[in-house]
Motif scaffolding. Sequence first.
Motif, mmCIF file in Angstrom:
data_model
loop_
_atom_site.group_PDB
_atom_site.id
_atom_site.type_symbol
_atom_site.label_atom_id
_atom_site.label_comp_id
_atom_site.label_asym_id
_atom_site.label_seq_id
_atom_site.Cartn_x
_atom_site.Cartn_y
_atom_site.Cartn_z
ATOM 1 N N VAL A 143 42.763 11.536 29.539
ATOM 2 C CA VAL A 143 43.596 11.059 30.636
ATOM 3 C C VAL A 143 44.742 10.255 30.040
ATOM 4 N N GLY A 144 45.970 10.666 30.331
ATOM 5 C CA GLY A 144 47.133 9.953 29.818
ATOM 6 C C GLY A 144 48.354 10.834 29.877
ATOM 7 N N GLY A 145 49.458 10.332 29.356
ATOM 8 C CA GLY A 145 50.705 11.074 29.381
ATOM 9 C C GLY A 145 50.931 11.850 28.093
ATOM 10 N N ILE A 146 51.298 13.115 28.222
ATOM 11 C CA ILE A 146 51.613 13.958 27.069
ATOM 12 C C ILE A 146 52.967 14.617 27.322
ATOM 13 N N SER A 147 53.850 14.523 26.359
ATOM 14 C CA SER A 147 55.190 15.082 26.506
ATOM 15 C C SER A 147 55.165 16.611 26.490
ATOM 16 N N THR A 148 56.204 17.193 27.066
ATOM 17 C CA THR A 148 56.389 18.644 26.974
ATOM 18 C C THR A 148 57.321 18.998 25.816
ATOM 19 N N ASP A 149 57.748 17.995 25.027
ATOM 20 C CA ASP A 149 58.626 18.289 23.899
ATOM 21 C C ASP A 149 57.823 18.905 22.748
ATOM 22 N N THR A 150 58.471 19.156 21.629
ATOM 23 C CA THR A 150 57.818 19.814 20.497
ATOM 24 C C THR A 150 56.600 19.043 20.025
ATOM 25 N N PHE A 151 56.735 17.727 19.935
ATOM 26 C CA PHE A 151 55.603 16.919 19.494
ATOM 27 C C PHE A 151 54.490 16.911 20.543
ATOM 28 N N LEU A 185 42.270 18.997 29.123
ATOM 29 C CA LEU A 185 43.510 18.284 29.418
ATOM 30 C C LEU A 185 43.915 18.387 30.885
ATOM 31 N N SER A 186 43.019 18.853 31.736
ATOM 32 C CA SER A 186 43.383 19.060 33.135
ATOM 33 C C SER A 186 43.699 17.753 33.860
ATOM 34 N N ARG A 187 43.228 16.618 33.322
ATOM 35 C CA ARG A 187 43.487 15.311 33.938
ATOM 36 C C ARG A 187 44.669 14.590 33.303
ATOM 37 N N ALA A 188 45.254 15.179 32.272
ATOM 38 C CA ALA A 188 46.427 14.584 31.623
ATOM 39 C C ALA A 188 47.682 14.893 32.432
ATOM 40 N N THR A 189 48.719 14.083 32.223
ATOM 41 C CA THR A 189 49.991 14.262 32.913
ATOM 42 C C THR A 189 51.041 14.712 31.901
ATOM 43 N N ARG A 190 51.594 15.912 32.088
ATOM 44 C CA ARG A 190 52.666 16.399 31.219
ATOM 45 C C ARG A 190 54.008 16.002 31.831
ATOM 46 N N SER A 191 54.925 15.536 30.994
ATOM 47 C CA SER A 191 56.245 15.135 31.484
ATOM 48 C C SER A 191 57.287 15.414 30.417
ATOM 49 N N ASP A 192 58.554 15.379 30.806
ATOM 50 C CA ASP A 192 59.618 15.642 29.844
ATOM 51 C C ASP A 192 60.068 14.373 29.121
ATOM 52 N N HIS A 193 59.376 13.272 29.331
ATOM 53 C CA HIS A 193 59.628 12.094 28.503
ATOM 54 C C HIS A 193 59.193 12.413 27.066
ATOM 55 N N GLN A 194 59.861 11.808 26.099
ATOM 56 C CA GLN A 194 59.555 12.127 24.711
ATOM 57 C C GLN A 194 58.178 11.608 24.307
#
Length: 312
Positions: A49-57, A72-81
């Motif tokens: 559970v947490g934030g994961i970027s959609t960038d390369t890393f 990872l279904s409970r993780a939040t994907r975002s375009d933040h680095q």
Amino acid sequence: MLLSCGDALIDFLPSKTADGREALTPAVGGSCLNIAVGIARLDVATGFVGGISTDTFGKMIADHAASSGVDLSRATRSDHQATLAFARVTGTETQYAFYDADTASRNWTYRRDAIALADVECIHTGSTTLVHDKGASETLALIEDARPSVTIALDPNCRPNLVADKDAYRARMLAFCGRADIVKMSDVDFAYLFGDEAYADRAFKLLAGGCSLVVITRGNNGACAWHRQAGPIEVASPVVKVVDTIGAGDSFQAALLAALHRLDRIARQRLRDISAAELERALTFACKCAAFTCTRAGADPPRSRELPAGTW
């Protein structure tokens, strides 16, 4: 299902080029993600559970977690680095410089509708997520929802270079300790939070505050623990050839939680009734897994099949 809530990032680890120059090699890390990976590799159903970027890393992080069996279904994907951490090994300790402004981890928000707690046995949290006000408040909201039915595990995994107000941070860690059933910290973390106070004195205070199990890891000196019923227990760490110590504490926590799950002692009441022999077995297993992690570079906890026969 066990959940680990918190940081996921990229560590840049010291290395050498073919001609001997200093270099940095990217590797997936973050204490809470490491713990999720460590538990999953020990064949226990685990989610992050947490934030994961959609960038390369961020894609590196997600691929690494998924390849280890982390849900990872409970993780939040975002375009933040993605958060980046640059590691420097000094003696037996690893120091980090963090680049964590406006990242996916920092912008994570607890979504009640995305995290069903009915099948969750334990939630682990700690590390950089709890340094900042937003991360701490969002994590606290999750813990408050979960506490009636879910065991809470905490590893502060202090990062002093991120802490602006030590007194406020210490008060925050004490508040989280007061909501935890399991508190694990390294001897270095303990010294940062409690100075020269005796381990046992602080352990008894935490147990009196509602915690069931307090564990202090001491590197190659093993670990000591205090439990309300089982009492004090000390276990040794195996002697290994150390490559680096990155991720060793995370591997310990992952293995401890996996062992308690295997022993059917991770549920709150079952944990309160654990025997000294069971607790010693779990702590010994955790030390062995942490030592194994030290034999290879980076936060790379063992899979069950990699451990020598008889480890468990």
